[in-house]
Design a protein around this motif. Structure first.
Motif, mmCIF file in Angstrom:
data_model
loop_
_atom_site.group_PDB
_atom_site.id
_atom_site.type_symbol
_atom_site.label_atom_id
_atom_site.label_comp_id
_atom_site.label_asym_id
_atom_site.label_seq_id
_atom_site.Cartn_x
_atom_site.Cartn_y
_atom_site.Cartn_z
ATOM 1 N N LEU A 83 7.549 -43.345 -71.899
ATOM 2 C CA LEU A 83 8.154 -42.380 -70.976
ATOM 3 C C LEU A 83 8.400 -41.037 -71.670
ATOM 4 C CD1 LEU A 83 10.689 -44.766 -69.210
ATOM 5 C CD2 LEU A 83 8.695 -43.683 -68.149
ATOM 6 N N ARG A 84 8.840 -41.105 -72.935
ATOM 7 C CA ARG A 84 9.114 -39.870 -73.677
ATOM 8 C C ARG A 84 7.824 -39.113 -74.008
ATOM 9 N NH1 ARG A 84 9.292 -35.711 -75.720
ATOM 10 N NH2 ARG A 84 10.598 -34.930 -77.428
ATOM 11 N N PHE A 87 5.644 -38.151 -70.214
ATOM 12 C CA PHE A 87 6.263 -37.502 -69.057
ATOM 13 C C PHE A 87 7.216 -36.392 -69.501
ATOM 14 C CE2 PHE A 87 5.058 -41.704 -67.655
ATOM 15 C CZ PHE A 87 4.469 -41.478 -66.418
ATOM 16 N N LEU A 89 10.364 -35.534 -69.703
ATOM 17 C CA LEU A 89 11.667 -36.190 -69.657
ATOM 18 C C LEU A 89 12.781 -35.154 -69.766
ATOM 19 C CD1 LEU A 89 13.114 -39.014 -69.742
ATOM 20 C CD2 LEU A 89 13.121 -38.753 -72.226
ATOM 21 N N SER A 159 6.272 -42.689 -78.966
ATOM 22 C CA SER A 159 6.402 -41.403 -78.271
ATOM 23 C C SER A 159 5.565 -40.324 -78.944
ATOM 24 C CB SER A 159 7.874 -40.981 -78.222
ATOM 25 O OG SER A 159 8.395 -40.768 -79.520
ATOM 26 N N SER A 167 -1.823 -36.885 -71.763
ATOM 27 C CA SER A 167 -2.212 -37.655 -70.576
ATOM 28 C C SER A 167 -3.540 -37.174 -69.999
ATOM 29 C CB SER A 167 -1.117 -37.521 -69.502
ATOM 30 O OG SER A 167 -0.899 -36.159 -69.187
ATOM 31 N N ARG A 284 3.442 -35.273 -67.742
ATOM 32 C CA ARG A 284 3.448 -35.369 -66.282
ATOM 33 C C ARG A 284 4.883 -35.351 -65.773
ATOM 34 N NH1 ARG A 284 -1.287 -37.400 -64.136
ATOM 35 N NH2 ARG A 284 -0.114 -38.267 -62.384
ATOM 36 N N PRO A 285 5.133 -34.822 -64.593
ATOM 37 C CA PRO A 285 6.487 -34.873 -64.016
ATOM 38 C C PRO A 285 6.845 -36.302 -63.616
ATOM 39 C CG PRO A 285 4.921 -33.955 -62.442
ATOM 40 C CD PRO A 285 4.179 -34.084 -63.736
ATOM 41 N N LEU A 286 8.117 -36.639 -63.723
ATOM 42 C CA LEU A 286 8.573 -37.989 -63.375
ATOM 43 C C LEU A 286 8.678 -38.196 -61.869
ATOM 44 C CD1 LEU A 286 11.332 -38.502 -66.082
ATOM 45 C CD2 LEU A 286 9.292 -39.903 -65.781
ATOM 46 N N ALA A 289 10.895 -41.034 -59.964
ATOM 47 C CA ALA A 289 11.407 -41.926 -61.003
ATOM 48 C C ALA A 289 12.378 -41.239 -61.956
ATOM 49 C CB ALA A 289 10.239 -42.506 -61.803
ATOM 50 N N ARG A 290 12.653 -39.970 -61.732
ATOM 51 C CA ARG A 290 13.492 -39.200 -62.647
ATOM 52 C C ARG A 290 14.856 -39.851 -62.868
ATOM 53 N NH1 ARG A 290 14.312 -33.490 -63.767
ATOM 54 N NH2 ARG A 290 16.519 -33.037 -64.094
ATOM 55 N N VAL A 293 14.813 -43.406 -64.583
ATOM 56 C CA VAL A 293 14.487 -43.250 -66.010
ATOM 57 C C VAL A 293 15.687 -42.715 -66.772
ATOM 58 C CG1 VAL A 293 13.087 -41.932 -67.648
ATOM 59 C CG2 VAL A 293 12.003 -43.034 -65.677
#
Length: 550
Positions: A83-84, A87, A89, A159, A167, A284-286, A289-290, A293
């Motif tokens: 995730l880190r 995305f 974050l 990460s 990505s 990428r934007p979350l 799911a922001r 997360v």
């Protein structure tokens, strides 16, 4: 001083710091009567060791703890790291700083802090009436405490690896019809597989080498591991040196097997891009799911960082444990006691800082020379120097302690550092030598050899090129490594417990003995000071290491 003299000095230092203690461990394990000057009955100590009814439990406990911590670190570190890395974050730098704290927090302090929080009548039960004592003093409890302390090595490895690959390739897979999960499993994850494997190996080895957590939690739950077994053979009378050496060899063998297994599993798994250009990092934007997360990161930070730190600080500020969490029970008396204890606490702090400074200077010099001889000069014995300088990374601290006892507690030495503060200095130098070697080696590889070669063309000797050209260029990396060494040496526990002579006490030994004597508040006050100092020094070192090169 010419290159040959520097080579001779570096070789002698590596033989003294690394080869000598390891050789004596092997000799004692193979020849159990070595102390009496006899080489009779070789390998008989291993037969007695394997026949000992306690050995299967020690081996099983060690493997269960190491495997459990590796799996737990994977369950936490891989998703959080992905995730880190992939995305955008929110507050990413804050999460990195928070997750750095557990790895810098000494494991034995984390275990003692969790004991105060979760044991019967601990802070959690006082606040919620939930008794987690039985869970804490069990194998799952030990695994959980170690996992929360170790998982950042996986988080940062994953990460950084996924951020470096970006990505973009996964987006290409999405364009060609792959779903998000398929793109992750077939593209992003394979690119990060080497980093995942190496970080999980590190988590495993850190767990099997740890003494403080099993000693604090395993003793009350009846769970024994190899490190506590070694310490018991050295502490209980009659002292069983062959048994301690044999268990040390078994522990090192497990670590070496883990390294070999990791190498076999990742053979053919390295994935490289073939475009010839750096892959741009486009997180990428979350999206939706922001908030889930953010909640996940918050929960992990509370468990791994806030809980043990709060437990430590509350205990240091609590007048008596029996008084509970009450405002009238808060006091700075334990901090005041550190300066009123007839100088014991200040002496321990001064000893730790002095040893840490000496260790940083010695391993900084030896590590610089070792990296220079191997990477820049490629001398004749480069492989041996490289192996000796990095081998302590796979050595448990307790094995180094056993080796130094076996090496220096001998009648034939006219002078010996045994039973002096010098034996602690040798132990710290052996354990922490890989830090400057790795940092400086990486810096030299980035610099290349053109500048030093130009100096040689204009008449400079190899030593002058090292002093006038290479050292100023690698100085930020070397200084960062030395600061890391200083911080880690100032809080080292297991070799300090094994080797500290009468009248010499370090910070870690002071804290450990305060707990044994029931002076928990004084111990945690000292631990608070040590943690603040360690975090400040190590964060400064990391900032120096990450500073852009000019």
């Amino acid at each position: 001083m010419n290159k040959n003299m520097l080579l001779l000095f570096t070789g002698a230092a590596l033989l003294l710091l690394v080869a000598m203690p390891i050789s004596f461990v092997l000799l004692q394990a193979v020849f159990p009567q070595l102390n009496s000057g006899s080489f009779a009955a070789p390998f008989s100590a291993f037969a007695r060791l394997f026949a000992d009814a306690r050995f299967p439990g020690l081996l099983t406990g060690t493997l269960q703890l190491g495997t459990g911590v590796a799996l737990g670190s994977a369950l936490l570190g891989i998703p959080l790291g992905a995730l880190r890395g992939l995305f955008a974050l929110p507050f990413a730098a804050l999460w990195d700083a928070l997750f750095l704290i557990p790895f810098l927090f000494p494991p034995y302090l984390a275990a003692l802090s969790w004991m105060l929080a979760l044991q019967s009548r601990g802070y959690v039960e006082q606040l919620s009436a939930i008794d987690l004592n039985n869970l804490l003093f069990s194998l799952p409890g030990m695994v959980a405490v170690m996992t929360l302390n170790v998982f950042p090595v996986v988080y940062f490895a994953v990460s950084r690896s996924m951020a470096a690959s970006g990505s973009r390739l996964a987006d290409v897979a999405r364009v060609h019809g792959a779903g998000p999960w398929r793109a992750f499993w077939r593209v992003s994850l394979p690119l990060a597989l080497p980093a995942i494997a190496s970080s999980l190996l590190l988590a495993f080895t850190l767990a099997i080498e740890e003494y403080g957590v099993p000693a604090a939690l395993g003793t009350r739950s009846g769970i024994a591991v190899l490190t506590t077994g070694i310490e018991q053979r050295l502490a209980d009378w009659p002292i069983d040196m062959p048994g301690a050496a044999g268990l040390s060899v078994v522990l090192v063998a497990i670590a070496c097997v883990a390294y070999a297994l990791q190498g076999r599993l990742t053979v053919g798994s390295n994935v490289e891009t073939t475009s010839g250009k750096p892959v741009p990092v486009v997180p990428r934007p979350l999206g939706a799911a922001r908030y889930p997360v953010m909640l996940l990161f918050t929960l992990v930070a509370l468990l791994a960082v806030a809980m043990p730190l709060a437990s430590m600080l509350v205990t240091a500020l609590t007048r008596t444990l029996s008084g509970g969490l009450q405002w009238h029970n808060l006091s700075f008396s334990h901090f005041s006691a550190l300066f009123d204890r007839q100088g014991d606490a200040l002496a321990a702090l001064g000893t730790s800082l002095g040893l840490a400074l000496a260790t940083a200077l010695i391993v900084g010099a030896v590590g610089l020379l070792a990296a220079w001889l191997v990477v820049a000069q490629r001398v004749r014995f480069a492989r041996a120097i490289d192996a000796l300088s990095l081998f302590p990374a796979a050595l448990p601290g307790i094995v180094v302690g056993v080796g130094l006892i076996l090496a220096w507690d001998r009648r034939f030495w006219p002078l010996t550092p045994y039973n002096t503060w010098g034996i602690l200095l040798l132990a710290y130098c052996c354990l922490l030598l890989p830090y400057p070697v790795r940092y400086v080696s990486a810096a030299i590889k980035q610099i290349g050899s053109n500048l030093e070669a130009a100096a040689r063309v204009h008449g400079a000797s190899a030593a002058q090129g090292l002093r006038l050209i290479l050292l100023p260029l690698v100085w930020p990396s070397l200084l960062a490594a030395m600061m890391m060494v200083f911080a880690v040496a100032s809080r080292e526990l297991v070799t300090s417990l094994l080797l500290a002579p009468a009248g010499v006490e370090t910070v870690s030994v002071f804290v450990w003995r305060q707990f044994e004597q029931g002076s928990v508040g004084d111990g945690m006050a000292m631990a608070s000071l040590a943690v603040i100092l360690t975090l400040a020094v190590m964060l400064t070192a990391i900032k120096l290491q990450n500073r852009p090169a000019r």
